[in-house]
Design a protein around this motif. Structure first.
Motif: not given
Length: 407
Positions: A193-195, A235-244
């Motif tokens: 949560e909040g990632a 297109k993606i301009i900023k990567e977010g959190y990606e789970p393992p």
């Protein structure tokens, strides 16, 4: 002051190289996969046959370079090797950071993930003490006899190559991947949560009076209906959190994802994993052993699934030739190679928990597999004890070497 700075530089560079070499040595298959990614990115697939030898050589050279720097022996040779490594990889990582042909350099295997830019800046920082050691290398007086230096070099060369070969013929002695024994796959797929969320930008191509123009969501002419939509690109301009774990998808023959059914099963589930069936090691009774295991577990009400990225034709041929009777599920090849460094390999799950993993060289004896959970726990305790013993032995030996200084 100069001597203190030299010692600090030696320790910093030495530990970094030891760590980098060791994590590659315990997972040579992973290193070979990463080298293969590099070759594919640079259009040199013809050299794929060299990836496994390269995994052995790079791991050994990095580990031995770092070890000799840390122990203060063979400084001249080790400083040259360290500088060669840094001279090659610093500009290479800059190119990778700019062009982004691969998303992960693999410098520290799966033990420590760095972005391409983080890797480049790490190399810049490490290059400074490496250069200092190289410049001052002739001023350092080594304090260990030549015979002892030879013994140390030969012993640790054999040790690191032995660890690499063992990890290739079995499973990595230390597993840094999210599918290691004891981890829960469902938990590995969750986003906290909040990632941080990824940010996207969409560009719209519109046409009016025979001329095309690009717009974003901010300046899109919503009220001007004279513009005609042509196309759009996101297109993606900023990567977010990606789970393992983000690609654990297991499709059956109808294309239905069975992952959650398997992960939520109260009863144990055995997964037979072969990323590519035609490249698997099925000889010497391995297939027969796996089939017997499947049958033994079926008698106990425990299901077995066969996970592969192979084509339907390959699956059909394999099933016809072996008369195995497996329940086949299709999955991503990279994901399967991440789950287990063995083709074929076995993974035992219960409620999403990874209870056991086996290389094809270490398949359980069907007669001893009556209680798979207890068997898995027993195997895990044995592996942990052996690893602890190895760490104590190597750590104690390095500690003793520090007292082998000649007066």
């Amino acid at each position: 002051m100069t001597r203190s700075l030299f010692v600090v530089s030696r320790i910093l560079v030495g530990i970094t190289f030891i760590f980098s070499g060791f994590v590659k040595a315990v997972d040579p298959t992973g290193s070979a996969i990463k080298f293969g990614d590099y070759l594919s990115a640079f259009g040199t697939e013809s050299l794929m046959g060299l990836v496994m030898p390269a995994a052995f050589v790079v791991a050994a050279l990095e580990f031995l370079t770092g070890l000799h720097l840390l122990l203060g022996i063979r400084i001249k040779t080790s400083s040259i090797l360290a500088l060669i490594f840094m001279t090659i990889f610093t500009p290479l990582t800059l190119f990778i950071a700019i062009k982004n042909p691969v998303t992960d350099c693999g410098c520290f295997g799966d033990a420590l993930k760095l972005s391409n830019w983080e890797t480049f800046f790490k190399n810049i920082i490490l290059l400074l003490p490496t250069l200092f050691i190289f410049v001052k290398r002739k001023q350092f007086n080594e304090a260990i006899k030549n015979l002892n230096k030879l013994i140390i070099t030969l012993f640790f060369t054999g040790a690191i190559l032995g660890i690499t070969y063992y990890s290739l013929q079995h499973l990595p002695i230390i597993d840094f991947r999210p599918y290691k024994i004891g981890n829960n796959i469902n938990e590995g797929m969750q986003i906290p949560e909040g990632a941080e969320q990824p940010e996207y930008e969409t560009t719209f191509i519109l046409e009016k009076d025979g001329k095309q123009k690009s717009f974003t969501a901010e300046n899109y002419p919503y009220t001007d209906t004279t513009w005609v939509f042509v196309s759009n690109d996101t297109k993606i301009i900023k990567e977010g959190y990606e789970p393992p774990i983000h690609d654990f998808v297991l499709n059956d023959l109808e294309g239905v994802d069975q992952a959650q059914n398997i992960l939520n099963s109260e009863a144990p589930v055995l997964l037979v994993i072969s990323s590519q069936i035609n490249k698997g090691h099925w000889q010497n009774g391995i297939l027969e052993n796996i089939i017997e295991l499947k049958q033994k577990l079926y008698e106990q009400g425990i299901h077995t699934h066969f996970l592969t990225a192979s084509s339907d034709d390959q699956i059909t041929k394999f099933e016809f030739d072996g008369d195995a009777g497996f329940d086949y599920l299709n999955a991503d090849e990279t994901m399967l190679k991440t789950v287990i460094r063995s083709n074929p390999g076995l993974v035992l799950l219960q409620k999403g928990n990874v209870m056991g993993k086996w290389h094809y060289n270490d398949l359980p004896d069907p007669a001893s597999f009556k209680n798979p959970i207890s068997y898995s726990l027993g195997q895990l305790i044995q592996q942990q004890n052996l690893l602890l013993l190895l760490c104590y032995a190597l750590g104690g030996l390095i500690f003793l070497i520090l007292f082998m200084q000649k007066k």
